[in-house]
Design a protein around this motif. Structure first.
Motif, PDB file in Angstrom:
ATOM      1  N   THR A  45       2.943   6.996   8.298  1.00 23.31           N
ATOM      2  CA  THR A  45       1.716   6.194   8.363  1.00 23.31           C
ATOM      3  C   THR A  45       1.789   5.182   9.504  1.00 23.31           C
ATOM      4  O   THR A  45       1.398   5.484  10.621  1.00 23.31           O
ATOM      5  CB  THR A  45       1.448   5.508   7.010  1.00 23.31           C
ATOM      6  OG1 THR A  45       2.584   4.703   6.631  1.00 23.31           O
ATOM      7  CG2 THR A  45       1.183   6.527   5.909  1.00 23.31           C
ATOM      8  N   LYS A  80       7.454   7.290   4.116  1.00 23.72           N
ATOM      9  CA  LYS A  80       6.010   7.042   4.138  1.00 23.72           C
ATOM     10  C   LYS A  80       5.620   6.150   5.313  1.00 23.72           C
ATOM     11  O   LYS A  80       4.579   6.358   5.946  1.00 23.72           O
ATOM     12  CB  LYS A  80       5.525   6.413   2.828  1.00 23.72           C
ATOM     13  CG  LYS A  80       5.244   7.408   1.745  1.00 23.72           C
ATOM     14  CD  LYS A  80       4.131   8.354   2.127  1.00 23.72           C
ATOM     15  CE  LYS A  80       3.852   9.337   1.021  1.00 23.72           C
ATOM     16  NZ  LYS A  80       3.072  10.487   1.450  1.00 23.72           N
ATOM     17  N   ARG A 106       0.779   4.401  -2.687  1.00 20.64           N
ATOM     18  CA  ARG A 106       0.694   5.829  -2.344  1.00 20.64           C
ATOM     19  C   ARG A 106       1.814   6.617  -3.015  1.00 20.64           C
ATOM     20  O   ARG A 106       1.610   7.758  -3.424  1.00 20.64           O
ATOM     21  CB  ARG A 106       0.761   6.012  -0.833  1.00 20.64           C
ATOM     22  CG  ARG A 106      -0.495   5.538  -0.131  1.00 20.64           C
ATOM     23  CD  ARG A 106      -0.429   5.756   1.337  1.00 20.64           C
ATOM     24  NE  ARG A 106      -0.572   7.180   1.615  1.00 20.64           N
ATOM     25  CZ  ARG A 106      -0.747   7.686   2.809  1.00 20.64           C
ATOM     26  NH1 ARG A 106      -0.814   6.898   3.857  1.00 20.64           N
ATOM     27  NH2 ARG A 106      -0.857   8.979   3.000  1.00 20.64           N
ATOM     28  N   LEU A 107       2.983   6.007  -3.142  1.00 12.68           N
ATOM     29  CA  LEU A 107       4.121   6.705  -3.744  1.00 12.68           C
ATOM     30  C   LEU A 107       3.954   6.892  -5.252  1.00 12.68           C
ATOM     31  O   LEU A 107       4.723   7.609  -5.873  1.00 12.68           O
ATOM     32  CB  LEU A 107       5.429   5.979  -3.435  1.00 12.68           C
ATOM     33  CG  LEU A 107       5.889   6.079  -1.986  1.00 12.68           C
ATOM     34  CD1 LEU A 107       7.077   5.151  -1.731  1.00 12.68           C
ATOM     35  CD2 LEU A 107       6.242   7.514  -1.615  1.00 12.68           C
ATOM     36  N   GLU A 108       2.935   6.254  -5.828  1.00 10.25           N
ATOM     37  CA  GLU A 108       2.639   6.475  -7.244  1.00 10.25           C
ATOM     38  C   GLU A 108       1.877   7.776  -7.471  1.00 10.25           C
ATOM     39  O   GLU A 108       1.823   8.276  -8.582  1.00 10.25           O
ATOM     40  CB  GLU A 108       1.853   5.296  -7.820  1.00 10.25           C
ATOM     41  CG  GLU A 108       2.681   4.037  -7.923  1.00 10.25           C
ATOM     42  CD  GLU A 108       1.924   2.873  -8.541  1.00 10.25           C
ATOM     43  OE1 GLU A 108       0.743   3.035  -8.912  1.00 10.25           O
ATOM     44  OE2 GLU A 108       2.530   1.797  -8.652  1.00 10.25           O
ATOM     45  N   THR A 109       1.294   8.314  -6.390  1.00 12.18           N
ATOM     46  CA  THR A 109       0.515   9.549  -6.524  1.00 12.18           C
ATOM     47  C   THR A 109       0.915  10.647  -5.543  1.00 12.18           C
ATOM     48  O   THR A 109       0.489  11.782  -5.688  1.00 12.18           O
ATOM     49  CB  THR A 109      -0.988   9.265  -6.336  1.00 12.18           C
ATOM     50  OG1 THR A 109      -1.200   8.697  -5.038  1.00 12.18           O
ATOM     51  CG2 THR A 109      -1.512   8.321  -7.408  1.00 12.18           C
ATOM     52  N   GLU A 110       1.706  10.296  -4.545  1.00 13.03           N
ATOM     53  CA  GLU A 110       2.132  11.260  -3.527  1.00 13.03           C
ATOM     54  C   GLU A 110       3.658  11.275  -3.454  1.00 13.03           C
ATOM     55  O   GLU A 110       4.292  10.239  -3.634  1.00 13.03           O
ATOM     56  CB  GLU A 110       1.630  10.853  -2.135  1.00 13.03           C
ATOM     57  CG  GLU A 110       0.149  10.714  -1.994  1.00 13.03           C
ATOM     58  CD  GLU A 110      -0.246  10.128  -0.642  1.00 13.03           C
ATOM     59  OE1 GLU A 110       0.627   9.970   0.239  1.00 13.03           O
ATOM     60  OE2 GLU A 110      -1.431   9.809  -0.483  1.00 13.03           O
ATOM     61  N   PRO A 152       0.818  -1.226   0.000  1.00 11.47           N
ATOM     62  CA  PRO A 152       0.000   0.000   0.000  1.00 11.47           C
ATOM     63  C   PRO A 152       0.850   1.274   0.000  1.00 11.47           C
ATOM     64  O   PRO A 152       0.462   2.282  -0.591  1.00 11.47           O
ATOM     65  CB  PRO A 152      -0.822  -0.103   1.294  1.00 11.47           C
ATOM     66  CG  PRO A 152      -0.794  -1.548   1.660  1.00 11.47           C
ATOM     67  CD  PRO A 152       0.503  -2.088   1.138  1.00 11.47           C
ATOM     68  N   VAL A 153       2.003   1.227   0.633  1.00  9.01           N
ATOM     69  CA  VAL A 153       2.914   2.378   0.632  1.00  9.01           C
ATOM     70  C   VAL A 153       3.406   2.626  -0.785  1.00  9.01           C
ATOM     71  O   VAL A 153       3.451   3.772  -1.246  1.00  9.01           O
ATOM     72  CB  VAL A 153       4.098   2.158   1.603  1.00  9.01           C
ATOM     73  CG1 VAL A 153       5.115   3.279   1.485  1.00  9.01           C
ATOM     74  CG2 VAL A 153       3.595   2.020   3.032  1.00  9.01           C
TER      75      VAL A 153
END
Length: 147
Positions: A101, A97, A26-30, A22-23
């Motif tokens: 999180t 990240k 997230r790193l694909e968009t954040e 999941p991290v």
């Protein structure tokens, strides 16, 4: 080209890789961190952000690529001069990240001393902590032997 073959316990590493999926998403968009560009030109900020995300995605693919079929069969990964920088950057982004999180409730002192009461934390915090340390070790191996 210098390279290092590292043998890892698949049974230990596989759950950590599952935990960080999941991290990686997230790193694909954040971005791994948010730069303070409050007074900066918004167009410049967007270009910077998009470029950073593009690099993060590429770096994370390089890192994840280490843990493909060959790793699952043999437990071995190869770190070399070609993948060292992307793996270092991906590990750093993922660790940042994780810190924001899964590890947000743990003090920096706990993370830096690596001493943690596993009975006092949640399962996600435990897995996050283990993934955090695992990625730190990969970074240490690269810095010690390939930098």
């Amino acid at each position: 080209m210098r390279s290092i073959e590292v043998t890892l316990n698949v049974g230990v590493v596989a759950p950590l890789l599952d935990f960080i999926k999941p991290v990686l998403g997230r790193l694909e968009t954040e971005t791994a961190f948010a730069a303070d560009m409050a007074q900066a030109d918004r167009e410049l900020e967007n270009v910077w952000r998009d470029g950073l995300i593009h690099t993060q995605v590429s770096d994370c693919r390089t890192l994840v690529g280490l843990f493909g079929r060959e790793f699952l069969d043999s437990g071995k990964i190869e770190l070399n001069e070609e993948n060292a920088d992307p793996v270092l950057r991906a590990a750093a982004a993922i660790r940042l990240k994780l810190r924001q999180t899964a590890l947000k409730n743990l003090a920096d002192e706990v993370l830096s001393t690596e001493k943690i009461d596993v009975d006092a934390i949640t399962r996600d915090e435990k897995l996050g902590f283990e993934a955090f340390l695992f990625l730190e070790r990969i970074q240490e191996v690269i810095l010690r032997h390939l930098a």
